[in-house]
Design a protein around this motif. Sequence first.
Motif, short mmCIF file in Angstrom:
data_model
loop_
_atom_site.label_atom_id
_atom_site.label_comp_id
_atom_site.label_asym_id
_atom_site.label_seq_id
_atom_site.Cartn_x
_atom_site.Cartn_y
_atom_site.Cartn_z
N ARG A 1 71.77 58.34 73.59
CA ARG A 1 71.20 57.28 72.74
C ARG A 1 69.68 57.36 72.72
O ARG A 1 69.05 57.14 71.68
CB ARG A 1 71.66 55.91 73.23
CG ARG A 1 73.13 55.60 72.99
CD ARG A 1 73.43 54.15 73.25
NE ARG A 1 73.27 53.80 74.65
CZ ARG A 1 74.24 53.81 75.55
NH1 ARG A 1 75.47 54.16 75.17
NH2 ARG A 1 74.03 53.47 76.80
N TYR A 7 75.13 56.46 68.56
CA TYR A 7 76.01 55.63 69.37
C TYR A 7 77.01 56.54 70.07
O TYR A 7 77.59 57.42 69.45
CB TYR A 7 76.72 54.61 68.49
CG TYR A 7 77.78 53.80 69.20
CD1 TYR A 7 77.44 52.93 70.23
CD2 TYR A 7 79.12 53.91 68.84
CE1 TYR A 7 78.41 52.19 70.88
CE2 TYR A 7 80.09 53.16 69.48
CZ TYR A 7 79.73 52.30 70.49
OH TYR A 7 80.71 51.58 71.13
N GLY A 30 69.41 58.66 69.26
CA GLY A 30 69.68 57.42 68.56
C GLY A 30 71.12 57.24 68.15
O GLY A 30 71.46 56.24 67.51
N SER A 66 66.68 55.04 70.81
CA SER A 66 67.77 54.08 70.89
C SER A 66 67.38 52.75 70.26
O SER A 66 66.20 52.49 69.99
CB SER A 66 68.18 53.86 72.35
OG SER A 66 67.09 53.37 73.10
N ARG A 67 68.36 51.89 70.06
CA ARG A 67 68.09 50.59 69.46
C ARG A 67 67.24 49.72 70.38
O ARG A 67 67.27 49.89 71.60
CB ARG A 67 69.41 49.85 69.16
CG ARG A 67 70.29 50.55 68.15
CD ARG A 67 71.41 49.64 67.67
NE ARG A 67 72.19 49.10 68.77
CZ ARG A 67 73.21 48.26 68.60
NH1 ARG A 67 73.55 47.86 67.40
NH2 ARG A 67 73.89 47.80 69.64
N LYS A 92 63.73 45.60 75.07
CA LYS A 92 65.10 46.11 75.01
C LYS A 92 66.07 45.19 75.77
O LYS A 92 66.64 45.59 76.80
CB LYS A 92 65.20 47.53 75.53
CG LYS A 92 64.52 48.55 74.63
CD LYS A 92 64.78 49.96 75.10
CE LYS A 92 64.18 50.97 74.14
NZ LYS A 92 64.82 50.96 72.83
N GLU A 121 68.67 42.66 63.91
CA GLU A 121 67.89 43.59 63.08
C GLU A 121 66.73 42.87 62.41
O GLU A 121 65.64 43.45 62.25
CB GLU A 121 68.80 44.22 62.01
CG GLU A 121 69.83 45.19 62.57
CD GLU A 121 69.22 46.38 63.25
OE1 GLU A 121 68.12 46.81 62.83
OE2 GLU A 121 69.81 46.91 64.21
N GLN A 140 74.43 41.23 64.80
CA GLN A 140 73.66 42.45 64.54
C GLN A 140 72.67 42.25 63.40
O GLN A 140 71.53 42.71 63.48
CB GLN A 140 74.59 43.62 64.23
CG GLN A 140 73.85 44.95 64.17
CD GLN A 140 74.74 46.11 63.86
OE1 GLN A 140 75.36 46.16 62.81
NE2 GLN A 140 74.83 47.06 64.76
N SER A 196 64.05 42.48 64.95
CA SER A 196 63.44 43.76 65.33
C SER A 196 62.41 44.26 64.34
O SER A 196 61.66 45.18 64.63
CB SER A 196 64.53 44.83 65.51
OG SER A 196 65.48 44.41 66.49
#
Length: 378
Positions: A260, A266, A264, A66-67, A309, A374, A370, A377
């Motif tokens: 997720r 959605y 991964g 997952s994100r 997270k 990103e 987003q 991350s």
Amino acid sequence: MASEQKKKFNEKHELRRRIFKATKAEKTNWRKVKADLSKSKEYKLLKEKEQLEKDSEQKNDVVDKSRPYSLSIAVPGQFLNNAQSSELRAYMVGQVARAATLFCVEEIVIYDESCRMTQEAIDSYWNGSWRGNTETSDSNYESCFHLAKILEYLECPQYLRKALFPIHKALRYAGLLNPLDAQHHLKSDDRSFFFREGIVLKKPVKQGRGPICDIGLEKEFQIESEIPLPPGTRVTVEIKNMDEDAKRYRGSLSSAAKVRQKTGQYWGYSVRIVTSLQETIDRSKYLTVAGVSPRGIPIGQFDVCVLNKPKILLVFGGISGVDAAVESEELAEWKRAEDAFDVLLATTASNGSRSERVEENVLAVLAQVQCRLEQLSM
């Protein structure tokens, strides 16, 4: 090394001996016999692989795909009062749903900007007694329920809508909206993904077996373990046995979070209704709560730690903005937006229009946030 070569030679010799014996005694095709032996060997290897995967899951050795963060948004239902007709109101909700799906929002919180809503009214919505007969206006909170109903309808896969959503006044124009085409909106002939959404059917089951579900395929699905679920319950399932010769597909109960984590992918958003903005800002649930305001900092300067997270909530105001929503909270400890939120984020770098529509802000802010997350991350 020599012993291994000798072992392979003996296995090969034994295979040839069995083929010759079967061909001579039973007059069968040696190619067929060899194929059958190969299949049995493949079957054994497949079983060994499944056992290894099962042992890995038991040891919690599953890689989390997952994100590294989760996004939620909060919007007041009163922004729909700006629509001149029911068609435009539905269109505005569709824009919010599309933006939430495009940028993988996991939860949409709907709050009452007027602070008139009660918990009894929310309960009436969830138990199905709310019918939407009262016209929406600034003097009531009906628009919150209209917003929630259309958002729920659009998020639901098409093959479940007839069973989960009876004819309702709020959904009169929902069929005209653009489909979300989300990852969990799978077609009836799509068997490439082993997770699906389903609904529990009212059918008798044997003792020790779980309920039977409709998951949008030509065959029904049965949960392997015995779980008490009432008919009409929406569930997320994982298909583990898709044998075409079996009467039903079989598998286990799952959840959007597990999908997720394992794939991964959605898996849609959830909808939550709260009575006020103060109830929306839950510090125990979200690590960072950001308000969206023209007085905020550029989103390029937004900084948050993504190592653990974090759950991030973006709060949007109504027609008058998030500052007016904060000021309407008479019982809250804070009186300014700076005190209510961890950070204020500016909507856009420059505005070519004198007005900012909520559904447009949701799309613009989610796109910029987003991109920023990103970057953090990497």
